[in-house]
Scaffold this motif. Structure first.
Motif, short mmCIF file in Angstrom:
data_model
loop_
_atom_site.label_atom_id
_atom_site.label_comp_id
_atom_site.label_asym_id
_atom_site.label_seq_id
_atom_site.Cartn_x
_atom_site.Cartn_y
_atom_site.Cartn_z
N PRO A 61 35.81 88.37 22.29
CA PRO A 61 37.24 88.20 21.68
C PRO A 61 38.07 88.99 22.51
CG PRO A 61 35.58 88.53 19.79
CD PRO A 61 34.91 88.91 21.20
N THR A 62 39.46 88.59 22.38
CA THR A 62 40.41 89.35 23.25
C THR A 62 41.41 89.79 22.22
OG1 THR A 62 41.44 87.33 23.70
CG2 THR A 62 40.19 88.24 25.38
N VAL A 63 42.07 91.08 22.59
CA VAL A 63 43.20 91.54 21.84
C VAL A 63 44.39 91.82 22.73
CG1 VAL A 63 43.90 93.37 20.02
CG2 VAL A 63 41.61 92.32 19.98
N THR A 64 45.57 91.52 22.23
CA THR A 64 46.76 92.00 23.16
C THR A 64 47.65 92.74 22.06
OG1 THR A 64 47.04 89.73 24.21
CG2 THR A 64 48.80 91.02 24.31
N HIS A 72 49.50 94.76 26.68
CA HIS A 72 48.21 95.00 27.59
C HIS A 72 47.00 94.13 26.90
CE1 HIS A 72 49.12 98.43 29.90
NE2 HIS A 72 49.95 98.72 28.97
N ARG A 73 46.26 93.55 27.45
CA ARG A 73 45.24 92.35 26.90
C ARG A 73 43.84 93.40 27.10
NH1 ARG A 73 42.07 88.18 29.33
NH2 ARG A 73 41.66 86.61 27.78
N TYR A 74 43.24 93.33 26.19
CA TYR A 74 41.82 93.84 26.09
C TYR A 74 40.65 93.06 25.66
CZ TYR A 74 44.33 98.31 26.20
OH TYR A 74 45.08 99.64 26.60
N LEU A 81 35.55 98.08 20.79
CA LEU A 81 35.84 98.95 21.83
C LEU A 81 36.95 98.18 22.50
CD1 LEU A 81 35.72 101.44 23.39
CD2 LEU A 81 33.73 100.54 24.46
N LEU A 82 37.94 98.53 22.75
CA LEU A 82 39.03 97.90 23.51
C LEU A 82 38.88 98.16 24.97
CD1 LEU A 82 42.17 98.38 21.13
CD2 LEU A 82 40.50 96.56 21.23
N ALA A 198 46.54 91.89 15.15
CA ALA A 198 46.09 91.40 16.62
C ALA A 198 44.83 90.90 16.43
CB ALA A 198 46.21 92.47 17.83
N THR A 199 44.10 90.83 15.45
CA THR A 199 42.44 90.32 15.38
C THR A 199 41.97 90.23 14.17
OG1 THR A 199 40.31 90.53 16.19
CG2 THR A 199 41.44 92.41 15.68
#
Length: 305
Positions: A61-64, A72-74, A81-82, A198-199
């Motif tokens: 999965p991605t988180v911005t 920042h996109r992680y 853990l980002l 965000a998630t």
């Protein structure tokens, strides 16, 4: 919301299983042990043309998030853990042979700590243990109940106080800078606590002492509001990471998945540790500091580093 154990066991996590929410319809397939074995082998062999690694990333999965004045996109790596793309690759490439089964005899039981390339614990050194934090009040939506927010702030303070109380004479403090809450800025405190819609994949995330300043955030996600885990316990766990501690369930006897990176077990396995996911043969919904957690935390931080 009760996290399904079947979903938890599918995450090979650096900070997550008790802190992972179980969406009713996962947006991406869960990573398996085979996925980790394949990507580690490809990276370590030096023969990967990027295909295997990209296939691995596609399952994360991605988180911005807004940090340092920009987005920042992680990747939500191993639970919550980002990490950036490069950080994921680095973690996977340093996932074997980086730990030692030998800890200092003066240390107590359990807890696992991050270590550097010289096998030194990555904790806050003497003279830099007056930790501070801000609560970014602007990060909460306008319709967020004030009473719920105030309780969340109180839970963080209680969790921080327990870690400090477990280490008398260590020079450790974790102080809320209330005056900064209306308009916090990175660098004004050791870390910023923010609410981020965000998630739905996880409940909270934090950082390690060795992480760069721009990553010094403790994020609380919407799933925190409905989790069955003790809400103070969630922050006890996250602050444990901020103090340098890894997950207790790394050990084979835990019956959970392995983690990546370099780490050192400080003593015997503790199935009830605050740093143990609710997985395999251990973990609790309370995420409480055990007597062994307190003993070993005090021994490590009194060790003169």
């Amino acid at each position: 919301m009760v996290v399904r154990r079947s979903l938890m066991l599918s995450f090979l996590a650096l900070f997550a299983v008790p802190l992972v929410a179980a969406p009713s319809t996962p947006s991406k397939p869960c990573l398996t042990v085979a996925d980790y074995v394949a990507v580690r082998a490809a990276i370590e062999s030096g023969n990967d043309d990027g295909t295997v690694f990209q296939a691995f990333l596609d399952k994360l999965p991605t988180v911005t998030l807004m940090q340092s004045g920009g987005q920042h996109r992680y990747y939500l790596f191993e639970g919550d853990l980002l990490l950036s793309r490069d950080e994921v690759r680095y973690a996977l490439g340093h996932s074997t042979g980086g730990h030692t089964e030998e800890g200092p005899e003066k240390l107590g039981r359990e807890l696992i700590v991050n270590v550097d390339v010289a096998n030194r614990p990555l904790i806050w050194p003497i003279g830099h243990r007056a930790l501070t934090y801000d609560i970014d009040l602007k990060s909460f939506p306008n319709d967020f109940p004030k009473a719920v927010r105030d309780q969340m702030v109180n839970n963080i303070e209680r969790a921080a106080g327990e870690w400090v109380a477990a280490c008398p004479g260590c020079g450790l403090s974790i102080t809320h800078l209330v005056a900064h809450d209306a308009s916090p800025h990175e660098g004004d405190a050791t870390f910023i606590v923010s609410y981020a819609n965000a998630t739905d994949e996880t409940i909270a995330s934090s950082f390690f002492p060795s992480d760069p300043p721009e990553k010094h955030h403790l994020y609380v996600f919407p799933a925190y509001l409905s989790t069955s885990y003790d809400k103070v316990g969630v922050f006890r766990h996250e602050i444990g990471h901020i103090l340098g501690y890894r997950h207790e369930h790394i050990r084979p006897e835990a019956g959970c998945q392995n983690e990546t990176g370099a780490w050192k077990p400080l003593s015997d396995y503790d199935s009830k540790s605050v740093m143990h996911y609710y997985c395999g043969n251990g973990g609790t919904l309370a995420l409480a500091l055990t007597a062994m957690d307190r003993t070993n935390h005090h021994a490590l931080y009194r060790g003169g580093l």
